[in-house]
Design a protein around this motif. Structure first.
Motif, PDB file in Angstrom:
ATOM      1  N   SER A  46      43.448  35.283  48.040  1.00 10.42           N
ATOM      2  CA  SER A  46      44.037  36.107  46.979  1.00 10.42           C
ATOM      3  C   SER A  46      45.458  35.664  46.668  1.00 10.42           C
ATOM      4  O   SER A  46      45.859  35.588  45.500  1.00 10.42           O
TER       5      SER A  46
ATOM      6  N   GLU B 135      45.461  32.537  44.634  1.00 11.42           N
ATOM      7  CA  GLU B 135      45.036  32.804  43.258  1.00 11.42           C
ATOM      8  C   GLU B 135      46.167  33.459  42.462  1.00 11.42           C
ATOM      9  O   GLU B 135      46.421  33.091  41.308  1.00 11.42           O
TER      10      GLU B 135
ATOM     11  N   PRO C  98      43.177  39.882  42.812  1.00 12.07           N
ATOM     12  CA  PRO C  98      41.963  39.064  42.862  1.00 12.07           C
ATOM     13  C   PRO C  98      40.863  39.755  43.655  1.00 12.07           C
ATOM     14  O   PRO C  98      41.125  40.474  44.628  1.00 12.07           O
ATOM     15  N   SER C  99      39.635  39.525  43.227  1.00 10.92           N
ATOM     16  CA  SER C  99      38.477  40.066  43.926  1.00 10.92           C
ATOM     17  C   SER C  99      38.117  39.149  45.091  1.00 10.92           C
ATOM     18  O   SER C  99      38.071  37.924  44.930  1.00 10.92           O
ATOM     19  N   THR C 100      37.893  39.722  46.271  1.00 11.07           N
ATOM     20  CA  THR C 100      37.526  38.917  47.433  1.00 11.07           C
ATOM     21  C   THR C 100      36.007  38.898  47.596  1.00 11.07           C
ATOM     22  O   THR C 100      35.298  39.756  47.055  1.00 11.07           O
TER      23      THR C 100
END
Length: 223
Positions: A61, A64, A199-201
């Motif tokens: 994350s 990103e 951010p999506s993990t």
């Protein structure tokens, strides 16, 4: 008096890339707790919006976010060495220069290395919820944590937390709602909609497939 740790040090095997990150990336991006109070304008060579992340895990994350916002600076703290190595290797691979890294207790970094009223954001994504009642004292989100973070945020700066464990989300909300000097940015004083900048993990995506929820909380320093 010994402070209660909110994390457990885990042994982990290092991959070749992670070890390369530690060997080659640490001299470029690593910071040491014993160096004390930092002038981050000097560290980064500029004055820019500054984000501090507690417990970046494997660094996905943070990488990103840093790549998406080159005009911002990021300070990440993680105790798990494979995660530190992975992030450092990613910084070198992507040629990013807007991240610095500590590998120690994040609360000690906040106390000793970060000037008061100097952070624009502090991120705490998916901390250990310490499910068992007898372990709740280990949860990082406590009144003393809220006050320490408030001191380090600029007025108007934001503490952004996320968890996939509803009882911990409720605990976070209770602690932060009672903490002086903060305003809940949720319209209903509960949880904010999932922010696009987080951010999506892979764990979050897996949880969504299984029907698990994720709760985001944003509290702004008001005084």
């Amino acid at each position: 008096m010994r402070t209660i740790k909110s994390f457990v040090m885990r042994a982990g095997r290092m991959t070749e890339g992670q070890q390369r990150g530690l060997d080659q990336g640490w001299p470029k991006f690593g910071l040491e707790l014993q160096d004390g109070l930092q002038d981050f304008d000097a560290v980064f060579g500029r004055s820019a919006p500054r984000t501090f992340e507690i417990g970046f895990g494997m660094g996905h994350s943070l990488l990103e976010m840093a790549a998406a916002a080159p005009e911002q600076d990021f300070i990440g703290v993680e105790v798990h060495k494979p995660g530190v190595g992975a992030l450092l290797n990613g910084l070198m691979t992507q040629n990013l220069g807007n991240v610095r890294v500590y590998s120690c207790d994040a609360l000690e970094v906040l106390r000793h290395c970060v000037a008061d009223a100097s952070l624009d954001r502090l991120l705490l994504f998916f901390p250990d919820p310490w499910h068992k009642a007898r372990h709740h004292k280990r949860r990082i989100v406590q009144p003393a944590f809220a006050e320490l973070v408030r001191q380090k945020l600029k007025v108007g700066g934001v503490l952004h937390m996320a968890t996939d464990w509803q009882p911990y989300a409720e605990h976070m909300l209770e602690v932060m709602s009672a903490a002086p000097g903060y305003q809940n940015l949720a319209a209903d004083n509960q949880y904010v909609p999932r922010p696009q900048e987080r951010p999506s993990t892979k764990f979050e995506r897996r949880g969504e497939r299984l029907g698990h929820g994720v709760w985001d909380l944003k509290f702004q320093r008001s005084a």
